[in-house]
Design a protein around this motif. Sequence first.
Motif, PDB file in Angstrom:
ATOM      1  N   LEU A   1      -8.544 -15.944   6.007  1.00 18.37           N
ATOM      2  CA  LEU A   1      -7.332 -15.704   5.211  1.00 18.37           C
ATOM      3  C   LEU A   1      -7.677 -15.513   3.730  1.00 18.37           C
ATOM      4  O   LEU A   1      -7.077 -14.669   3.058  1.00 18.37           O
ATOM      5  CB  LEU A   1      -6.340 -16.853   5.382  1.00 18.37           C
ATOM      6  CG  LEU A   1      -5.657 -16.933   6.748  1.00 18.37           C
ATOM      7  CD1 LEU A   1      -4.847 -18.222   6.867  1.00 18.37           C
ATOM      8  CD2 LEU A   1      -4.769 -15.727   6.985  1.00 18.37           C
ATOM      9  N   ALA A   2      -8.637 -16.282   3.218  1.00 20.53           N
ATOM     10  CA  ALA A   2      -9.039 -16.129   1.820  1.00 20.53           C
ATOM     11  C   ALA A   2      -9.657 -14.751   1.595  1.00 20.53           C
ATOM     12  O   ALA A   2      -9.388 -14.099   0.572  1.00 20.53           O
ATOM     13  CB  ALA A   2     -10.031 -17.225   1.424  1.00 20.53           C
ATOM     14  N   ASP A   3     -10.477 -14.296   2.555  1.00 20.18           N
ATOM     15  CA  ASP A   3     -11.062 -12.956   2.452  1.00 20.18           C
ATOM     16  C   ASP A   3      -9.964 -11.893   2.479  1.00 20.18           C
ATOM     17  O   ASP A   3     -10.004 -10.925   1.726  1.00 20.18           O
ATOM     18  CB  ASP A   3     -12.062 -12.712   3.591  1.00 20.18           C
ATOM     19  CG  ASP A   3     -13.323 -13.546   3.458  1.00 20.18           C
ATOM     20  OD1 ASP A   3     -13.560 -14.103   2.372  1.00 20.18           O
ATOM     21  OD2 ASP A   3     -14.066 -13.637   4.466  1.00 20.18           O
ATOM     22  N   ARG A   4      -8.984 -12.074   3.343  1.00 17.21           N
ATOM     23  CA  ARG A   4      -7.858 -11.119   3.449  1.00 17.21           C
ATOM     24  C   ARG A   4      -7.057 -11.106   2.152  1.00 17.21           C
ATOM     25  O   ARG A   4      -6.680 -10.050   1.644  1.00 17.21           O
ATOM     26  CB  ARG A   4      -6.976 -11.515   4.631  1.00 17.21           C
ATOM     27  CG  ARG A   4      -5.743 -10.672   4.801  1.00 17.21           C
ATOM     28  CD  ARG A   4      -6.052  -9.326   5.415  1.00 17.21           C
ATOM     29  NE  ARG A   4      -4.812  -8.611   5.673  1.00 17.21           N
ATOM     30  CZ  ARG A   4      -4.568  -7.393   5.231  1.00 17.21           C
ATOM     31  NH1 ARG A   4      -5.485  -6.721   4.585  1.00 17.21           N
ATOM     32  NH2 ARG A   4      -3.418  -6.828   5.470  1.00 17.21           N
ATOM     33  N   ARG A   5      -6.772 -12.295   1.612  1.00 15.17           N
ATOM     34  CA  ARG A   5      -6.032 -12.400   0.343  1.00 15.17           C
ATOM     35  C   ARG A   5      -6.806 -11.695  -0.766  1.00 15.17           C
ATOM     36  O   ARG A   5      -6.231 -10.927  -1.545  1.00 15.17           O
ATOM     37  CB  ARG A   5      -5.815 -13.866  -0.038  1.00 15.17           C
ATOM     38  CG  ARG A   5      -5.120 -14.046  -1.389  1.00 15.17           C
ATOM     39  CD  ARG A   5      -5.089 -15.497  -1.872  1.00 15.17           C
ATOM     40  NE  ARG A   5      -6.342 -16.184  -1.779  1.00 15.17           N
ATOM     41  CZ  ARG A   5      -7.336 -16.091  -2.676  1.00 15.17           C
ATOM     42  NH1 ARG A   5      -7.208 -15.314  -3.732  1.00 15.17           N
ATOM     43  NH2 ARG A   5      -8.438 -16.780  -2.526  1.00 15.17           N
ATOM     44  N   LYS A   6      -8.113 -11.938  -0.836  1.00 19.28           N
ATOM     45  CA  LYS A   6      -8.939 -11.315  -1.877  1.00 19.28           C
ATOM     46  C   LYS A   6      -8.908  -9.791  -1.741  1.00 19.28           C
ATOM     47  O   LYS A   6      -8.809  -9.084  -2.746  1.00 19.28           O
ATOM     48  CB  LYS A   6     -10.375 -11.839  -1.770  1.00 19.28           C
ATOM     49  CG  LYS A   6     -11.230 -11.485  -2.931  1.00 19.28           C
ATOM     50  CD  LYS A   6     -10.760 -12.225  -4.153  1.00 19.28           C
ATOM     51  CE  LYS A   6     -11.708 -12.017  -5.296  1.00 19.28           C
ATOM     52  NZ  LYS A   6     -11.133 -12.423  -6.554  1.00 19.28           N
ATOM     53  N   SER A   7      -8.960  -9.297  -0.520  1.00 23.74           N
ATOM     54  CA  SER A   7      -8.904  -7.858  -0.281  1.00 23.74           C
ATOM     55  C   SER A   7      -7.575  -7.283  -0.770  1.00 23.74           C
ATOM     56  O   SER A   7      -7.540  -6.235  -1.421  1.00 23.74           O
ATOM     57  CB  SER A   7      -9.081  -7.576   1.213  1.00 23.74           C
ATOM     58  OG  SER A   7      -8.915  -6.222   1.491  1.00 23.74           O
TER      59      SER A   7
ATOM     60  N   VAL B   1      -4.265  -4.464  -5.006  1.00 23.83           N
ATOM     61  CA  VAL B   1      -3.201  -4.490  -6.019  1.00 23.83           C
ATOM     62  C   VAL B   1      -3.787  -4.178  -7.394  1.00 23.83           C
ATOM     63  O   VAL B   1      -3.217  -3.381  -8.159  1.00 23.83           O
ATOM     64  CB  VAL B   1      -2.479  -5.865  -6.016  1.00 23.83           C
ATOM     65  CG1 VAL B   1      -1.631  -6.053  -7.262  1.00 23.83           C
ATOM     66  CG2 VAL B   1      -1.634  -6.022  -4.763  1.00 23.83           C
ATOM     67  N   ASN B   2      -4.925  -4.789  -7.707  1.00 18.44           N
ATOM     68  CA  ASN B   2      -5.539  -4.537  -9.020  1.00 18.44           C
ATOM     69  C   ASN B   2      -5.944  -3.071  -9.187  1.00 18.44           C
ATOM     70  O   ASN B   2      -5.749  -2.492 -10.259  1.00 18.44           O
ATOM     71  CB  ASN B   2      -6.749  -5.456  -9.228  1.00 18.44           C
ATOM     72  CG  ASN B   2      -6.336  -6.898  -9.450  1.00 18.44           C
ATOM     73  OD1 ASN B   2      -5.223  -7.174  -9.880  1.00 18.44           O
ATOM     74  ND2 ASN B   2      -7.221  -7.825  -9.145  1.00 18.44           N
ATOM     75  N   ARG B   3      -6.500  -2.461  -8.135  1.00 18.13           N
ATOM     76  CA  ARG B   3      -6.874  -1.044  -8.209  1.00 18.13           C
ATOM     77  C   ARG B   3      -5.639  -0.168  -8.432  1.00 18.13           C
ATOM     78  O   ARG B   3      -5.667   0.771  -9.232  1.00 18.13           O
ATOM     79  CB  ARG B   3      -7.604  -0.614  -6.929  1.00 18.13           C
ATOM     80  CG  ARG B   3      -9.061  -1.037  -6.875  1.00 18.13           C
ATOM     81  CD  ARG B   3      -9.801  -0.378  -5.713  1.00 18.13           C
ATOM     82  NE  ARG B   3      -9.198  -0.620  -4.413  1.00 18.13           N
ATOM     83  CZ  ARG B   3      -9.446  -1.673  -3.647  1.00 18.13           C
ATOM     84  NH1 ARG B   3     -10.287  -2.595  -4.050  1.00 18.13           N
ATOM     85  NH2 ARG B   3      -8.858  -1.798  -2.477  1.00 18.13           N
ATOM     86  N   MET B   4      -4.551  -0.482  -7.743  1.00 16.63           N
ATOM     87  CA  MET B   4      -3.324   0.306  -7.893  1.00 16.63           C
ATOM     88  C   MET B   4      -2.759   0.153  -9.302  1.00 16.63           C
ATOM     89  O   MET B   4      -2.315   1.137  -9.912  1.00 16.63           O
ATOM     90  CB  MET B   4      -2.294  -0.103  -6.839  1.00 16.63           C
ATOM     91  CG  MET B   4      -2.714   0.290  -5.427  1.00 16.63           C
ATOM     92  SD  MET B   4      -1.562  -0.286  -4.185  1.00 16.63           S
ATOM     93  CE  MET B   4      -0.262   0.902  -4.393  1.00 16.63           C
TER      94      MET B   4
END
Length: 159
Positions: free
Chosen positions: A67-73, A78-81
Amino acid sequence: MATLYELNEMYRNIQFLIESGEYTEEELKFALDSVNGEIAEKLEGYAMVVKNLESDIEGLKSEEKRLADRRKSLENGVNRMKEAMQDTLLLTGEKRIKTQKFTISLRKSTSVEIENEDLIPEEFVKVTKTISKSELAKRLKEGEIPGARLVEKESLQIR
């Protein structure tokens, strides 16, 4: 069947009988055999539960990592957008665009950028004190160190 707490109490009572000398050899043998047998069964049951819970804990840790990996992804997406949106506003020279659902704009903000940490006055530097217990243990084996000592303990092992 008695609880582990009750079995411990029974064992303490047997110990008291032994210390007081108020028992026959036959009574003592019977009491010890019955308590030891129940204790072994109860400890085996506890060990089974512990092993199951440890397995559940490992599964939860794995799921937490997933879940932490998914959240980070998702956060990276979001940051790229947001960066792409900001780049677009800067490229077009627009400071603000209003749509039916959102107002997208650039705003001024300030942040601190450290150019050379060595030049920053000490009053702005936070230092966290940590003790390396592994290094301390090595040195304690060689001799005494004020403020610390080695303590031998027993820990439970289930194999």
